[in-house]
Design a protein around this motif. Structure first.
Motif, PDB file in Angstrom:
ATOM      1  N   ARG A  56       0.830  -1.215   0.000  1.00  0.00           N
ATOM      2  CA  ARG A  56       0.000   0.000   0.000  1.00  0.00           C
ATOM      3  C   ARG A  56       0.858   1.256   0.000  1.00  0.00           C
ATOM      4  O   ARG A  56       0.428   2.306  -0.468  1.00  0.00           O
ATOM      5  N   GLN A  57       2.081   1.143   0.556  1.00  0.00           N
ATOM      6  CA  GLN A  57       2.984   2.280   0.664  1.00  0.00           C
ATOM      7  C   GLN A  57       4.407   1.818   0.391  1.00  0.00           C
ATOM      8  O   GLN A  57       4.706   0.616   0.454  1.00  0.00           O
ATOM      9  N   VAL A  58       5.263   2.795   0.116  1.00  0.00           N
ATOM     10  CA  VAL A  58       6.672   2.502  -0.133  1.00  0.00           C
ATOM     11  C   VAL A  58       7.541   3.376   0.765  1.00  0.00           C
ATOM     12  O   VAL A  58       7.298   4.582   0.913  1.00  0.00           O
ATOM     13  N   LEU A  59       8.560   2.764   1.355  1.00  0.00           N
ATOM     14  CA  LEU A  59       9.601   3.481   2.084  1.00  0.00           C
ATOM     15  C   LEU A  59      10.917   3.261   1.355  1.00  0.00           C
ATOM     16  O   LEU A  59      11.374   2.123   1.193  1.00  0.00           O
ATOM     17  N   LEU A  60      11.524   4.345   0.897  1.00  0.00           N
ATOM     18  CA  LEU A  60      12.815   4.303   0.217  1.00  0.00           C
ATOM     19  C   LEU A  60      13.874   4.819   1.180  1.00  0.00           C
ATOM     20  O   LEU A  60      13.770   5.933   1.699  1.00  0.00           O
ATOM     21  N   ILE A  61      14.905   4.022   1.422  1.00  0.00           N
ATOM     22  CA  ILE A  61      15.983   4.404   2.335  1.00  0.00           C
ATOM     23  C   ILE A  61      17.273   4.491   1.533  1.00  0.00           C
ATOM     24  O   ILE A  61      17.692   3.505   0.915  1.00  0.00           O
ATOM     25  N   VAL A 206       4.410   7.522  -0.432  1.00  0.00           N
ATOM     26  CA  VAL A 206       5.833   7.340  -0.746  1.00  0.00           C
ATOM     27  C   VAL A 206       6.664   8.165   0.225  1.00  0.00           C
ATOM     28  O   VAL A 206       6.512   9.394   0.294  1.00  0.00           O
ATOM     29  N   VAL A 207       7.525   7.500   0.968  1.00  0.00           N
ATOM     30  CA  VAL A 207       8.385   8.171   1.953  1.00  0.00           C
ATOM     31  C   VAL A 207       9.836   7.853   1.628  1.00  0.00           C
ATOM     32  O   VAL A 207      10.196   6.695   1.381  1.00  0.00           O
ATOM     33  N   TYR A 208      10.664   8.889   1.622  1.00  0.00           N
ATOM     34  CA  TYR A 208      12.097   8.755   1.328  1.00  0.00           C
ATOM     35  C   TYR A 208      12.881   9.181   2.560  1.00  0.00           C
ATOM     36  O   TYR A 208      12.711  10.292   3.061  1.00  0.00           O
ATOM     37  N   LEU A 209      13.733   8.298   3.059  1.00  0.00           N
ATOM     38  CA  LEU A 209      14.549   8.539   4.249  1.00  0.00           C
ATOM     39  C   LEU A 209      16.014   8.567   3.853  1.00  0.00           C
ATOM     40  O   LEU A 209      16.529   7.603   3.273  1.00  0.00           O
ATOM     41  N   TYR A 210      16.689   9.668   4.174  1.00  0.00           N
ATOM     42  CA  TYR A 210      18.077   9.876   3.741  1.00  0.00           C
ATOM     43  C   TYR A 210      19.015   9.900   4.938  1.00  0.00           C
ATOM     44  O   TYR A 210      18.741  10.537   5.953  1.00  0.00           O
ATOM     45  N   TRP A 211      20.164   9.189   4.790  1.00  0.00           N
ATOM     46  CA  TRP A 211      21.182   9.152   5.845  1.00  0.00           C
ATOM     47  C   TRP A 211      22.541   9.462   5.233  1.00  0.00           C
ATOM     48  O   TRP A 211      23.049   8.719   4.397  1.00  0.00           O
ATOM     49  N   SER A 212      23.139  10.593   5.617  1.00  0.00           N
ATOM     50  CA  SER A 212      24.373  11.079   4.989  1.00  0.00           C
ATOM     51  C   SER A 212      25.622  10.862   5.818  1.00  0.00           C
ATOM     52  O   SER A 212      26.736  11.050   5.328  1.00  0.00           O
ATOM     53  N   GLU A 213      25.472  10.461   7.072  1.00  0.00           N
ATOM     54  CA  GLU A 213      26.607  10.510   7.994  1.00  0.00           C
ATOM     55  C   GLU A 213      27.731   9.533   7.669  1.00  0.00           C
ATOM     56  O   GLU A 213      28.901   9.813   7.945  1.00  0.00           O
ATOM     57  N   ILE A 214      27.431   8.381   7.092  1.00  0.00           N
ATOM     58  CA  ILE A 214      28.494   7.434   6.749  1.00  0.00           C
ATOM     59  C   ILE A 214      29.401   8.032   5.680  1.00  0.00           C
ATOM     60  O   ILE A 214      30.631   7.937   5.760  1.00  0.00           O
ATOM     61  N   ASP A 215      28.814   8.665   4.699  1.00  0.00           N
ATOM     62  CA  ASP A 215      29.596   9.320   3.651  1.00  0.00           C
ATOM     63  C   ASP A 215      30.449  10.445   4.230  1.00  0.00           C
ATOM     64  O   ASP A 215      31.642  10.552   3.925  1.00  0.00           O
ATOM     65  N   HIS A 216      29.859  11.290   5.051  1.00  0.00           N
ATOM     66  CA  HIS A 216      30.608  12.405   5.640  1.00  0.00           C
ATOM     67  C   HIS A 216      31.786  11.898   6.461  1.00  0.00           C
ATOM     68  O   HIS A 216      32.889  12.456   6.399  1.00  0.00           O
ATOM     69  N   CYS A 217      31.561  10.838   7.215  1.00  0.00           N
ATOM     70  CA  CYS A 217      32.621  10.291   8.055  1.00  0.00           C
ATOM     71  C   CYS A 217      33.724   9.670   7.203  1.00  0.00           C
ATOM     72  O   CYS A 217      34.913   9.791   7.519  1.00  0.00           O
ATOM     73  N   ALA A 252       9.566  -1.697   1.933  1.00  0.00           N
ATOM     74  CA  ALA A 252      10.745  -0.892   2.256  1.00  0.00           C
ATOM     75  C   ALA A 252      11.933  -1.358   1.417  1.00  0.00           C
ATOM     76  O   ALA A 252      12.247  -2.554   1.373  1.00  0.00           O
ATOM     77  N   VAL A 253      12.587  -0.419   0.742  1.00  0.00           N
ATOM     78  CA  VAL A 253      13.723  -0.723  -0.131  1.00  0.00           C
ATOM     79  C   VAL A 253      14.901   0.146   0.286  1.00  0.00           C
ATOM     80  O   VAL A 253      14.792   1.373   0.354  1.00  0.00           O
ATOM     81  N   LEU A 254      16.028  -0.500   0.569  1.00  0.00           N
ATOM     82  CA  LEU A 254      17.231   0.210   1.002  1.00  0.00           C
ATOM     83  C   LEU A 254      18.285   0.169  -0.102  1.00  0.00           C
ATOM     84  O   LEU A 254      18.489  -0.871  -0.734  1.00  0.00           O
ATOM     85  N   THR A 255      18.965   1.289  -0.302  1.00  0.00           N
ATOM     86  CA  THR A 255      20.036   1.352  -1.287  1.00  0.00           C
ATOM     87  C   THR A 255      21.071   2.382  -0.860  1.00  0.00           C
ATOM     88  O   THR A 255      20.993   2.957   0.228  1.00  0.00           O
ATOM     89  N   ALA A 256      22.047   2.612  -1.730  1.00  0.00           N
ATOM     90  CA  ALA A 256      23.056   3.652  -1.541  1.00  0.00           C
ATOM     91  C   ALA A 256      23.218   4.391  -2.852  1.00  0.00           C
ATOM     92  O   ALA A 256      22.665   3.988  -3.886  1.00  0.00           O
ATOM     93  N   ASP A 257      23.969   5.478  -2.824  1.00  0.00           N
ATOM     94  CA  ASP A 257      24.188   6.226  -4.066  1.00  0.00           C
ATOM     95  C   ASP A 257      25.528   5.908  -4.711  1.00  0.00           C
ATOM     96  O   ASP A 257      25.707   6.098  -5.912  1.00  0.00           O
ATOM     97  N   HIS A 258      26.486   5.406  -3.944  1.00  0.00           N
ATOM     98  CA  HIS A 258      27.822   5.075  -4.449  1.00  0.00           C
ATOM     99  C   HIS A 258      28.615   4.427  -3.319  1.00  0.00           C
ATOM    100  O   HIS A 258      28.155   4.393  -2.169  1.00  0.00           O
ATOM    101  N   GLY A 259      29.805   3.929  -3.627  1.00  0.00           N
ATOM    102  CA  GLY A 259      30.714   3.463  -2.601  1.00  0.00           C
ATOM    103  C   GLY A 259      31.801   4.491  -2.337  1.00  0.00           C
ATOM    104  O   GLY A 259      31.634   5.684  -2.613  1.00  0.00           O
ATOM    105  N   MET A 260      32.936   4.049  -1.834  1.00  0.00           N
ATOM    106  CA  MET A 260      34.024   4.969  -1.489  1.00  0.00           C
ATOM    107  C   MET A 260      35.310   4.177  -1.329  1.00  0.00           C
ATOM    108  O   MET A 260      35.292   3.020  -0.888  1.00  0.00           O
TER     109      MET A 260
END
Length: 382
Positions: A56-61, A206-217, A252-260
């Motif tokens: 019924r709903q989607v959560l994108l992480i 549709v809900v999008y949850l963003y987490w930036s701290e791993i990249d910043h660190c 709920a679907v989890l992904t990343a934008d790139h590695g490092m």
């Protein structure tokens, strides 16, 4: 799924072939789980990524910087993800493998050639503009013309929400990649988890949850540093809390934008202090692992030859006519300039005339086409 035909001879590069799933397919796959008739939904993408229908709903992480190889190599620190190990798929991000390009590709389904989001920074006027902020530049809607999935959903009467820190609400990247969604400010991971759960409980489709701290660190301390390990452990704990509170009927679907990767300081070349690279070059933009080179008028071929000779096996040096095979057709090639220089191994190219000392000194970097940078995870959590 969009067609991607990559024909360049780039031995050692990890590039998607025609029809291979890519970051641009994630939202279409997730939307198909709700209703295949929604704008942007794609059942083929859903099948390819293993996203089942019936939600019924989607959560994108999206976890910034937590690429597939990094995730698999550090499972000992992430018990929640470790339990899902057999469900983690490896797909490709976009070229260049950097946040502004990848999150915009995620949010629009279009490649950087079309979105003009071609790197961390771009040559603009007589200087360099950061595409995350776009301060002093055009409005994001002028710079990035492709409608986002969220805009298309809104036009169809389907609401969406972006949960991220308050400081991101008016950023250039948010305007370029996520416009059309309602911004829900939340700073700590716990606050973001709670905000996402509240949105789902009140029925936001549709809900999008963003987490930036791993990249910043990773940028500040390096991949696999104690600080970086602490961040992935914190995220994993927050993910566990999120899954415990997830309402029924949510996909709920989890992904990343790139590695490092951690670069080797001895393998970093500064254009400012290297005459063979500096001569004939008007300005260098982009970033350490994906440099944009703008040659002086009439000197592009000469500059390309010298850069190839000087950098040798430490980089792929691509001319403007080769760029569309990597970034897609569109105005983005002109924004990159005459050369796109993608570093190999743990090397990099900087220019101390346009990059800050802190940016040059960052141990953790991304942007190029190695497997560690290009491969991202896709996990259907529920």
């Amino acid at each position: 799924m969009s067609e991607r035909v990559l024909t360049l001879d780039m031995e050692g590069a990890d590039l998607p072939g025609a029809g291979d799933p890519c970051i641009t397919d994630i939202i279409p796959a997730a939307l198909a789980a709700i209703d295949p008739s929604l704008p942007g939904a794609c059942q083929q993408a859903a099948s390819s990524l293993g996203v089942e229908a019936g939600a019924r709903q989607v959560l994108l992480i999206l976890v910034d910087g937590f690429g597939y190889e990094l995730m698999m190599d550090h499972m000992g620190h992430t018990p929640t993800l470790r339990r899902l190990r057999s469900d983690i798929r490896s797909i490709h991000t976009i070229v260049p493998s950097t946040t502004s390009a990848a999150i915009t590709a995620f949010g629009t389904g279009a490649r950087p050639g079309a979105t003009n989001m071609v790197g961390f920074s771009v040559a603009y006027g007589s200087g360099v503009m950061n595409l995350l902020a776009m301060e002093g530049g055009p409005a994001p809607t002028e710079w990035q013309p492709v409608p986002t999935f969220f805009e298309r959903l809104a036009a169809d009467g389907v609401g969406s929400a972006v949960v991220s820190p308050a400081r991101f609400a008016g950023s250039g990247l948010t305007g370029a990649a996520l416009r059309g969604a309602r911004h829900v400010p939340a700073d700590t991971l716990e606050q973001r988890v709670n905000a996402a759960l509240r949105e789902l409980r009140v029925g936001t489709p549709v809900v999008y949850l963003y987490w930036s701290e791993i990249d910043h660190c990773g940028h500040s301390h390096g991949v696999a540093s104690d600080a970086w390990i602490g961040q992935i452990e914190q995220f994993d704990a927050g993910l566990s809390m999120l899954l415990r509170g997830l309402p029924r009927g949510v996909r709920a679907v989890l992904t990343a934008d790139h590695g490092m990767i951690n670069v080797d300081p001895a393998a970093i070349v500064d254009v400012a202090s290297t005459p063979a690279l500096r001569d004939g070059v008007r300005i260098v933009a982009g970033e350490t692992r994906a440099a944009h080179v703008h040659a002086q008028e009439g000197r592009a071929e000469e500059v390309a030859a010298r850069w190839r000779e000087t950098l040798g096996e430490s980089a792929w040096v691509l001319t403007r006519d080769q760029m569309p095979a990597l970034i897609g057709p569109g105005d983005g090639t002109a924004i990159i300039g005459d050369l796109l220089v993608l570093s190999r191994g743990r090397a990099g190219v900087v220019d101390s005339r346009t990059q800050s000392a802190s940016a040059i000194a960052m141990p953790g970097i991304h942007g190029s086409v190695t497997p560690t940078e290009m491969r991202i995870p896709v996990i259907t959590l529920a």
